[in-house]
Scaffold this active site. Structure first.
Site, PDB file in Angstrom:
ATOM      1  CB  CYS A  43      -0.987  -0.015   1.171  1.00  0.00           C
ATOM      2  SG  CYS A  43      -2.274   1.252   1.014  1.00  0.00           S
TER       3      CYS A  43
ATOM      4  CG  HIS B 204      -3.872  -3.383   2.634  1.00  0.00           C
ATOM      5  ND1 HIS B 204      -2.934  -3.021   3.584  1.00  0.00           N
ATOM      6  CD2 HIS B 204      -4.448  -2.228   2.202  1.00  0.00           C
ATOM      7  CE1 HIS B 204      -2.948  -1.710   3.728  1.00  0.00           C
ATOM      8  NE2 HIS B 204      -3.845  -1.199   2.899  1.00  0.00           N
TER       9      HIS B 204
ATOM     10  CD  GLU C 112      -2.034  -6.231   4.981  1.00  0.00           C
ATOM     11  OE1 GLU C 112      -2.324  -5.061   5.287  1.00  0.00           O
ATOM     12  OE2 GLU C 112      -1.434  -6.509   3.912  1.00  0.00           O
TER      13      GLU C 112
END
Length: 198
Positions: free
Chosen positions: A79, A182, A184
């Protein structure tokens, strides 16, 4: 060991937990010695570009990050960690970045039918080949939260995404990998990216 750069910006623990889920040992640190000895380095980030650069300077992390990249070991930006690699951003005026990739960071245009920030699930289409995306389908969906996007001045794009316009959502340059989305927070496809990086 994968070092996750701690400069008081970003969801560090979620990145660490996601690496743990794919069987990788990841340590949150701002210690230059730990960064120097790591097998891989991650630069996550949430917030304003200029403030993030101020934090990197305050914690004396700019040189350790650039030094690590110069060794050829794997580096992952997430990001804002992607945007910080570039020369400058127009967020809140003009701010200088790490300057590792030629190009700049610009804001999505204000239009009546385009909500900024770009937030939520969107797909990433392949614009080049990358080991980071091995085993991931072209057009896979990932989770985005951002108001600015990168405009590279060199051929580093490996994925592109449509949001009012087509923007670069993933890059690779030698040992440097970075995504606007992202991983994650992107479930199975995101975890595969982290596993590929590890």
């Amino acid at each position: 060991m994968i070092a996750i750069t701690d400069y008081d910006m970003g969801n560090l623990r979620s990145v660490q937990k996601a690496f743990e889920r794919v069987g990788a040992h990841a340590e949150i640190t701002r210690d230059p010695a730990v960064i120097e000895s790591a097998d891989g380095l991650v630069l996550p980030g949430v917030g304003a570009f200029g403030v993030c650069m101020d934090h990197l300077r305050e914690y004396r992390l700019v040189d350790p990050i650039k030094s690590f990249i110069s060794t050829g070991r794997p580096f992952l930006g997430i990001c804002l960690g992607l945007q910080l690699l570039f020369e400058e951003s127009e967020e809140f005026g003009s701010s200088q970045g790490l300057g590792v990739i030629r190009g700049k960071v610009v804001r999505f245009p204000e239009t009546p039918d385009l909500k900024v920030p770009h937030m939520g699930w969107n797909n990433a289409s392949f614009a080049g080949k990358s080991a980071l995306f091995e085993g991931i389908d072209d057009g896979a969906y990932f989770y985005f939260v951002h108001s600015y996007y990168v405009v590279p001045e060199e051929g580093v794009a490996v994925t592109k995404t449509e949001y009012g316009l087509e923007f670069v959502s993933g890059i690779e340059k030698g040992n440097i990998f970075a995504t606007q989305f992202h991983p994650e927070k992107s479930q199975k496809a995101g975890l595969r990216i982290l596993k590929n990086f590890a």
